[in-house]
Write an enzyme that holds these catalytic residues in place. Sequence first.
Site, PDB file in Angstrom:
ATOM      1  N   LYS A  40      -1.378  -1.148  -4.116  1.00 39.76           N
ATOM      2  CA  LYS A  40      -2.544  -0.299  -3.882  1.00 39.76           C
ATOM      3  C   LYS A  40      -2.061   1.140  -3.795  1.00 39.76           C
ATOM      4  O   LYS A  40      -1.184   1.465  -2.986  1.00 39.76           O
ATOM      5  CB  LYS A  40      -3.266  -0.714  -2.597  1.00 39.76           C
ATOM      6  N   TYR A  77       0.855  -1.197   0.000  1.00 34.62           N
ATOM      7  CA  TYR A  77       0.000   0.000   0.000  1.00 34.62           C
ATOM      8  C   TYR A  77       0.887   1.241   0.000  1.00 34.62           C
ATOM      9  O   TYR A  77       1.569   1.540   0.981  1.00 34.62           O
ATOM     10  CB  TYR A  77      -0.892  -0.021   1.238  1.00 34.62           C
TER      11      TYR A  77
END
Length: 309
Positions: free
Chosen positions: A167, A142
């Site tokens: 992400k 992420y």
Amino acid sequence: MTDAPAPLIDRLDGLLFFPVTAFTADGTLDLPTFRTHVRARLDDGAAAVFAACGTGEYHALDLDEYESVIAAAVEETAGAVPVVAGVGHGTALALEFLRRAERAGADGVLALPPYLVKPSQEGLLRHYRALAEATALDVIVYARDNAVLEPETVVALAAVPNVVGLKDGIGDLDLMQRIVSAVRTSHPGLDFRYFNGLPTAELTGLAYRGIGVTLYSSAVFCFAPDLALAFHRALGNGDDDTVNRLLDGFFRPLVELRNQGRGYAVSLVKAGVRLDGLDVGPVRAPLTEAADEHIEQLAALVKQGRALL
């Protein structure tokens, strides 16, 4: 003998659900209500459960609470959809959370940014590699806040066998396009997945779709699944008239409301779940509750959005 489940990356296809973590009025963990929340959204069509992540107040859970939340999500899904567990903090503590996620039966982990520091690209690479090399679980990295990954760093991470996706919570489309291009060039044929990880991802869905990023999680799915699913279908089908109608009449005003308070990406979502009829309790410190007038505006916005359907 039952067949082994398909790899995580092959099972992430649809609207991704990041449940809130339920607490009682005095702030203790409320697993029965959490289970109800997860079960309801599974019934609504969640494609995966990302438990104890940002919306789930990962930062506020101790190790035992965290493991209980992941285990409850695993039990409720019963293998129907994958469960991905948030893992963050500094490397040493992140490894402890990772071990708990494994023990609880998670299918993969979402590696949140390391705590506080602003690391170099080499430092970020060391951190995420350490997590990936410590587990057989698939890892989604992420990028957000202090974890801004350059294309060459993502290329290096994509070479790690169980790092399966990125992400993006940065929102720099120029950077994201360069990352996609660099990974495609350096690893031809690799099935590496990208996710729009911005708060209220629907607002940028058209832009991300333009560079081939179609997977995203919807905070709205927590409290108004009909609106979230209608948008997701329209975006996937190229029904841009419906997409723009929902953007103009619901999602843009929702983002403007969310921006009225710090931490509203969590506390306003929890307020929405309570408005939808499930008392998931308060947020934990250092977050604060949404103001009453903002909760009233949220209720009106949901009504307005449903009228657009």
